[in-house]
Design a protein around this motif. Structure first.
Motif, PDB file in Angstrom:
ATOM      1  N   GLY A 158      -0.237  -9.237   6.684  1.00 50.51           N
ATOM      2  CA  GLY A 158      -0.124  -9.678   8.067  1.00 50.51           C
ATOM      3  C   GLY A 158      -0.440  -8.523   9.003  1.00 50.51           C
ATOM      4  O   GLY A 158      -0.092  -7.385   8.742  1.00 50.51           O
ATOM      5  N   GLY A 159      -1.152  -8.844  10.103  1.00 47.41           N
ATOM      6  CA  GLY A 159      -1.496  -7.795  11.068  1.00 47.41           C
ATOM      7  C   GLY A 159      -2.823  -7.137  10.786  1.00 47.41           C
ATOM      8  O   GLY A 159      -3.106  -6.081  11.355  1.00 47.41           O
ATOM      9  N   MET A 160      -3.650  -7.715   9.937  1.00 49.38           N
ATOM     10  CA  MET A 160      -4.965  -7.189   9.632  1.00 49.38           C
ATOM     11  C   MET A 160      -5.894  -8.371   9.265  1.00 49.38           C
ATOM     12  O   MET A 160      -5.407  -9.407   8.808  1.00 49.38           O
ATOM     13  N   PRO A 161      -7.169  -8.262   9.510  1.00 50.13           N
ATOM     14  CA  PRO A 161      -7.880  -7.117  10.096  1.00 50.13           C
ATOM     15  C   PRO A 161      -7.658  -6.975  11.603  1.00 50.13           C
ATOM     16  O   PRO A 161      -7.883  -5.921  12.168  1.00 50.13           O
ATOM     17  N   GLU A 162      -7.216  -8.060  12.251  1.00 49.14           N
ATOM     18  CA  GLU A 162      -6.904  -7.986  13.677  1.00 49.14           C
ATOM     19  C   GLU A 162      -5.393  -7.800  13.857  1.00 49.14           C
ATOM     20  O   GLU A 162      -4.616  -8.549  13.257  1.00 49.14           O
ATOM     21  N   PRO A 163      -4.969  -6.843  14.666  1.00 46.42           N
ATOM     22  CA  PRO A 163      -3.527  -6.638  14.868  1.00 46.42           C
ATOM     23  C   PRO A 163      -2.872  -7.867  15.504  1.00 46.42           C
ATOM     24  O   PRO A 163      -3.493  -8.579  16.283  1.00 46.42           O
ATOM     25  N   ARG A 164      -1.621  -8.104  15.148  1.00 45.07           N
ATOM     26  CA  ARG A 164      -0.835  -9.155  15.789  1.00 45.07           C
ATOM     27  C   ARG A 164       0.612  -8.689  15.814  1.00 45.07           C
ATOM     28  O   ARG A 164       1.113  -8.110  14.846  1.00 45.07           O
ATOM     29  N   PRO A 165       1.341  -8.941  16.893  1.00 44.70           N
ATOM     30  CA  PRO A 165       2.694  -8.395  17.038  1.00 44.70           C
ATOM     31  C   PRO A 165       3.716  -9.034  16.110  1.00 44.70           C
ATOM     32  O   PRO A 165       4.735  -8.422  15.797  1.00 44.70           O
ATOM     33  N   ASP A 166       3.474 -10.261  15.659  1.00 45.46           N
ATOM     34  CA  ASP A 166       4.478 -10.972  14.855  1.00 45.46           C
ATOM     35  C   ASP A 166       4.106 -10.988  13.377  1.00 45.46           C
ATOM     36  O   ASP A 166       4.473 -11.925  12.651  1.00 45.46           O
ATOM     37  N   HIS A 167       3.405  -9.972  12.901  1.00 43.38           N
ATOM     38  CA  HIS A 167       2.932  -9.989  11.520  1.00 43.38           C
ATOM     39  C   HIS A 167       4.083 -10.055  10.508  1.00 43.38           C
ATOM     40  O   HIS A 167       3.997 -10.764   9.504  1.00 43.38           O
ATOM     41  N   ALA A 168       5.159  -9.326  10.765  1.00 40.65           N
ATOM     42  CA  ALA A 168       6.281  -9.325   9.820  1.00 40.65           C
ATOM     43  C   ALA A 168       6.948 -10.701   9.762  1.00 40.65           C
ATOM     44  O   ALA A 168       7.291 -11.204   8.678  1.00 40.65           O
ATOM     45  N   ALA A 169       7.110 -11.348  10.914  1.00 44.22           N
ATOM     46  CA  ALA A 169       7.731 -12.671  10.948  1.00 44.22           C
ATOM     47  C   ALA A 169       6.843 -13.704  10.254  1.00 44.22           C
ATOM     48  O   ALA A 169       7.344 -14.581   9.533  1.00 44.22           O
ATOM     49  N   ALA A 170       5.520 -13.620  10.460  1.00 43.20           N
ATOM     50  CA  ALA A 170       4.612 -14.568   9.820  1.00 43.20           C
ATOM     51  C   ALA A 170       4.671 -14.434   8.306  1.00 43.20           C
ATOM     52  O   ALA A 170       4.687 -15.442   7.580  1.00 43.20           O
ATOM     53  N   VAL A 171       4.724 -13.194   7.810  1.00 42.16           N
ATOM     54  CA  VAL A 171       4.811 -12.975   6.365  1.00 42.16           C
ATOM     55  C   VAL A 171       6.149 -13.475   5.839  1.00 42.16           C
ATOM     56  O   VAL A 171       6.217 -14.093   4.757  1.00 42.16           O
ATOM     57  N   ALA A 172       7.232 -13.243   6.573  1.00 38.27           N
ATOM     58  CA  ALA A 172       8.555 -13.715   6.152  1.00 38.27           C
ATOM     59  C   ALA A 172       8.583 -15.245   6.069  1.00 38.27           C
ATOM     60  O   ALA A 172       9.120 -15.816   5.110  1.00 38.27           O
ATOM     61  N   ASP A 173       8.009 -15.911   7.068  1.00 41.93           N
ATOM     62  CA  ASP A 173       7.972 -17.374   7.046  1.00 41.93           C
ATOM     63  C   ASP A 173       7.201 -17.882   5.829  1.00 41.93           C
ATOM     64  O   ASP A 173       7.610 -18.837   5.163  1.00 41.93           O
ATOM     65  N   MET A 174       6.076 -17.235   5.544  1.00 44.85           N
ATOM     66  CA  MET A 174       5.287 -17.671   4.389  1.00 44.85           C
ATOM     67  C   MET A 174       6.057 -17.433   3.089  1.00 44.85           C
ATOM     68  O   MET A 174       6.031 -18.274   2.182  1.00 44.85           O
ATOM     69  N   ALA A 175       6.723 -16.315   2.989  1.00 49.69           N
ATOM     70  CA  ALA A 175       7.476 -16.019   1.772  1.00 49.69           C
ATOM     71  C   ALA A 175       8.543 -17.076   1.521  1.00 49.69           C
ATOM     72  O   ALA A 175       8.725 -17.539   0.376  1.00 49.69           O
ATOM     73  N   LEU A 176       9.254 -17.496   2.561  1.00 51.19           N
ATOM     74  CA  LEU A 176      10.266 -18.532   2.408  1.00 51.19           C
ATOM     75  C   LEU A 176       9.638 -19.852   1.958  1.00 51.19           C
ATOM     76  O   LEU A 176      10.190 -20.567   1.115  1.00 51.19           O
ATOM     77  N   GLU A 177       8.458 -20.163   2.494  1.00 48.62           N
ATOM     78  CA  GLU A 177       7.788 -21.405   2.113  1.00 48.62           C
ATOM     79  C   GLU A 177       7.220 -21.309   0.705  1.00 48.62           C
ATOM     80  O   GLU A 177       7.087 -22.323   0.009  1.00 48.62           O
ATOM     81  N   MET A 178       6.869 -20.098   0.259  1.00 47.64           N
ATOM     82  CA  MET A 178       6.384 -19.934  -1.118  1.00 47.64           C
ATOM     83  C   MET A 178       7.474 -20.302  -2.120  1.00 47.64           C
ATOM     84  O   MET A 178       7.206 -20.921  -3.154  1.00 47.64           O
ATOM     85  N   LEU A 179       8.697 -19.934  -1.803  1.00 48.30           N
ATOM     86  CA  LEU A 179       9.805 -20.313  -2.686  1.00 48.30           C
ATOM     87  C   LEU A 179       9.972 -21.833  -2.723  1.00 48.30           C
ATOM     88  O   LEU A 179      10.220 -22.410  -3.793  1.00 48.30           O
ATOM     89  N   ALA A 180       9.829 -22.467  -1.566  1.00 52.34           N
ATOM     90  CA  ALA A 180       9.964 -23.925  -1.516  1.00 52.34           C
ATOM     91  C   ALA A 180       8.835 -24.607  -2.291  1.00 52.34           C
ATOM     92  O   ALA A 180       9.057 -25.603  -2.989  1.00 52.34           O
ATOM     93  N   VAL A 181       7.629 -24.055  -2.173  1.00 54.69           N
ATOM     94  CA  VAL A 181       6.476 -24.638  -2.867  1.00 54.69           C
ATOM     95  C   VAL A 181       6.641 -24.518  -4.378  1.00 54.69           C
ATOM     96  O   VAL A 181       6.375 -25.469  -5.128  1.00 54.69           O
ATOM     97  N   THR A 182       7.070 -23.352  -4.844  1.00 46.79           N
ATOM     98  CA  THR A 182       7.234 -23.173  -6.293  1.00 46.79           C
ATOM     99  C   THR A 182       8.335 -24.084  -6.838  1.00 46.79           C
ATOM    100  O   THR A 182       8.244 -24.581  -7.961  1.00 46.79           O
ATOM    101  N   LYS A 183       9.367 -24.326  -6.042  1.00 48.08           N
ATOM    102  CA  LYS A 183      10.411 -25.263  -6.483  1.00 48.08           C
ATOM    103  C   LYS A 183       9.848 -26.676  -6.587  1.00 48.08           C
ATOM    104  O   LYS A 183      10.145 -27.418  -7.534  1.00 48.08           O
ATOM    105  N   GLN A 184       9.004 -27.047  -5.626  1.00 51.32           N
ATOM    106  CA  GLN A 184       8.388 -28.366  -5.654  1.00 51.32           C
ATOM    107  C   GLN A 184       7.490 -28.529  -6.894  1.00 51.32           C
ATOM    108  O   GLN A 184       7.527 -29.551  -7.569  1.00 51.32           O
ATOM    109  N   ILE A 185       6.710 -27.489  -7.177  1.00 50.65           N
ATOM    110  CA  ILE A 185       5.842 -27.538  -8.355  1.00 50.65           C
ATOM    111  C   ILE A 185       6.675 -27.601  -9.630  1.00 50.65           C
ATOM    112  O   ILE A 185       6.336 -28.308 -10.579  1.00 50.65           O
ATOM    113  N   SER A 186       7.780 -26.863  -9.658  1.00 53.30           N
ATOM    114  CA  SER A 186       8.684 -26.898 -10.818  1.00 53.30           C
ATOM    115  C   SER A 186       9.189 -28.308 -11.071  1.00 53.30           C
ATOM    116  O   SER A 186       9.206 -28.788 -12.216  1.00 53.30           O
ATOM    117  N   ASP A 187       9.618 -28.985  -9.995  1.00 54.93           N
ATOM    118  CA  ASP A 187      10.134 -30.351 -10.135  1.00 54.93           C
ATOM    119  C   ASP A 187       9.031 -31.288 -10.637  1.00 54.93           C
ATOM    120  O   ASP A 187       9.283 -32.179 -11.460  1.00 54.93           O
TER     121      ASP A 187
END
Length: 427
Positions: free
Chosen positions: A303-332
């Motif tokens: 997050g934050g590359m190649p173009e800088p963005r101020p909320d890069h850490a929050a965007a990555v955190a949101d995706m990480a939380l959704e990755m856990l949800a996606v893997t649980k869905q695939i598991s089911d």
């Protein structure tokens, strides 16, 4: 001024060929008008002939006006051609084939091919062909008519159709002119059809080239971020390397992938990875994050590359939380356990393009290494973040403190588990 006159029919959206056709039409009409004016000024010209000269001049002036107003050369052709051919036919009935009166019947079908196209030119060819074929027969049946207004020194009786100066078109001459109409039209018709075929081929080739170009563009954008791809196209020989003051790197790894892979056939293994990583790719696109690469079963985004963005850490955190949800869905859906370890770190890095044949956009630095280590030393189904990332997100996300962990190559590092979100992090 002359140039402006020649361009009176041009429109802003005209193609180059259309502009040339319109300008050529203006020049031809002007030449014919000048010739008619010169004939009008002849001292021995009768009133009847001068009336026809005036008709030609007026017809041309109206045609030029229509071209100026409509900007449509077809409109001018449909108006001018019938009127001019009618006047020329009358000239030939009065005067025979003198002063090139037969030329319009030779040229008009060819002009129709250029202006209207081969298909719509056929009626004009048929008309001129019949006129040339039947004119000698019709001319021989004309009655003797004397008009005082048609009297001149060369035609003292004022004969309308049997003037002493008339050169009637004989049957053989009529057949020759008929064949002339046919051959001139055939040559122009065939040449124009070949030109149209060549244009269609060019359009097809252009469409194919455009398709291949768009395909290459999509492939390039799939390999490189759009801003980097554009820079590479603009300056292909320039090294692309950027110092990034602050980015957030995420590494994810599928837990127990190696044992799972040994039990799968190749198609099943590839299908499994493709299923998981396609979901991750969709999340990356949704959060406008940059997928860097996959290495085996490891997945890396930034997050934050190649173009800088101020909320890069929050965007990555949101995706990480959704990755856990996606893997649980695939598991089911699969009916078996599927878990990922995720590590996140924020800090400076260097990014750039390497390779000259197979381009690859990558990122390097301690931030990347730390994020990778946090993933390796993490726990299945959990998101481990560094202190730097925690401090940026603190107050807007929920965390569980893990404490100090000893990471190879880094030593003791304060780590946290990201567990959820409360409110959106500040911009």
């Amino acid at each position: 001024m002359i140039v402006d006159y020649i361009r009176i029919g041009n429109a802003a959206d005209d193609s180059l060929s259309t502009r040339r056709l319109k300008s050529m039409s203006v020049v031809i009409l002007t030449v014919i008008m000048c010739m008619a004016s010169a004939f009008f000024l002849e001292p021995e010209r009768s009133i009847v002939y001068r009336a026809l000269d005036v008709t030609v001049v007026v017809t041309i002036l109206i045609g030029l006006y229509l071209l100026h107003r409509s900007r449509d050369v077809e409109t001018v052709f449909y108006f001018f051609a019938p009127a001019f051919l009618t006047v020329q036919l009358i000239f030939m009935l009065l005067n025979g084939n003198r002063e090139g009166d037969v030329l319009p019947f030779l040229v008009t079908p060819a002009a129709a091919v250029v202006v209207l196209g081969p298909k719509r030119s056929r009626p004009w060819f048929g008309l001129c062909f019949l006129v040339m074929l039947l004119l000698p027969i019709f001319d021989g049946a004309l009655p003797e008519i004397d008009l005082p207004i048609n009297q001149t020194s060369a035609n003292p009786s004022g004969s309308l159709f049997q003037s002493p100066l008339k050169q009637p078109m004989e049957t053989g001459e009529g057949l020759a002119m008929t064949l002339g109409v046919f051959f001139v039209y055939f040559l122009i018709f065939s040449g124009y059809r070949q030109l149209e075929a060549a244009r269609e081929l060019i359009l097809v080739q252009k469409a194919q080239i455009e398709h291949e170009y768009q395909r290459s563009e999509r492939l390039l954008e799939n390999i490189l971020p759009a801003p980097i791809a554009e820079r590479l196209k603009q300056e292909p020989d320039k090294i692309i390397a950027d110092d990034l003051l602050q980015v957030t790197i995420l590494f994810a790894d599928i837990v127990d992938f190696t044992p799972r892979a040994t039990l799968m056939r190749a198609p099943e293994l590839v299908s499994f990875l493709n299923r998981v990583f396609t979901h991750f790719d969709d999340l990356a696109d949704r959060h406008q994050l940059e997928k860097i690469k996959t290495i085996g079963d490891a997945y890396m985004i930034a997050g934050g590359m190649p173009e800088p963005r101020p909320d890069h850490a929050a965007a990555v955190a949101d995706m990480a939380l959704e990755m856990l949800a996606v893997t649980k869905q695939i598991s089911d859906e699969m009916g078996e356990t599927l878990a990922v370890r995720i590590g996140i770190h924020t800090g400076p890095a260097v990014a750039g393009v390497i390779g000259t044949r197979k381009f690859f956009y990558d990122v390097w630095g301690d931030t990347v290494n730390t994020a990778s280590r946090l993933e390796s030393y993490g726990s299945p189904g959990r998101i481990q973040v560094s202190k730097e990332t925690y401090e940026i997100l603190s107050g807007h996300y929920t965390f569980e403190e893990r404490g100090i962990i000893d990471i190879k190559g880094k030593g003791e590092v304060q780590a946290y588990y990201l567990t959820g979100a409360t409110t959106r992090a500040p911009q």
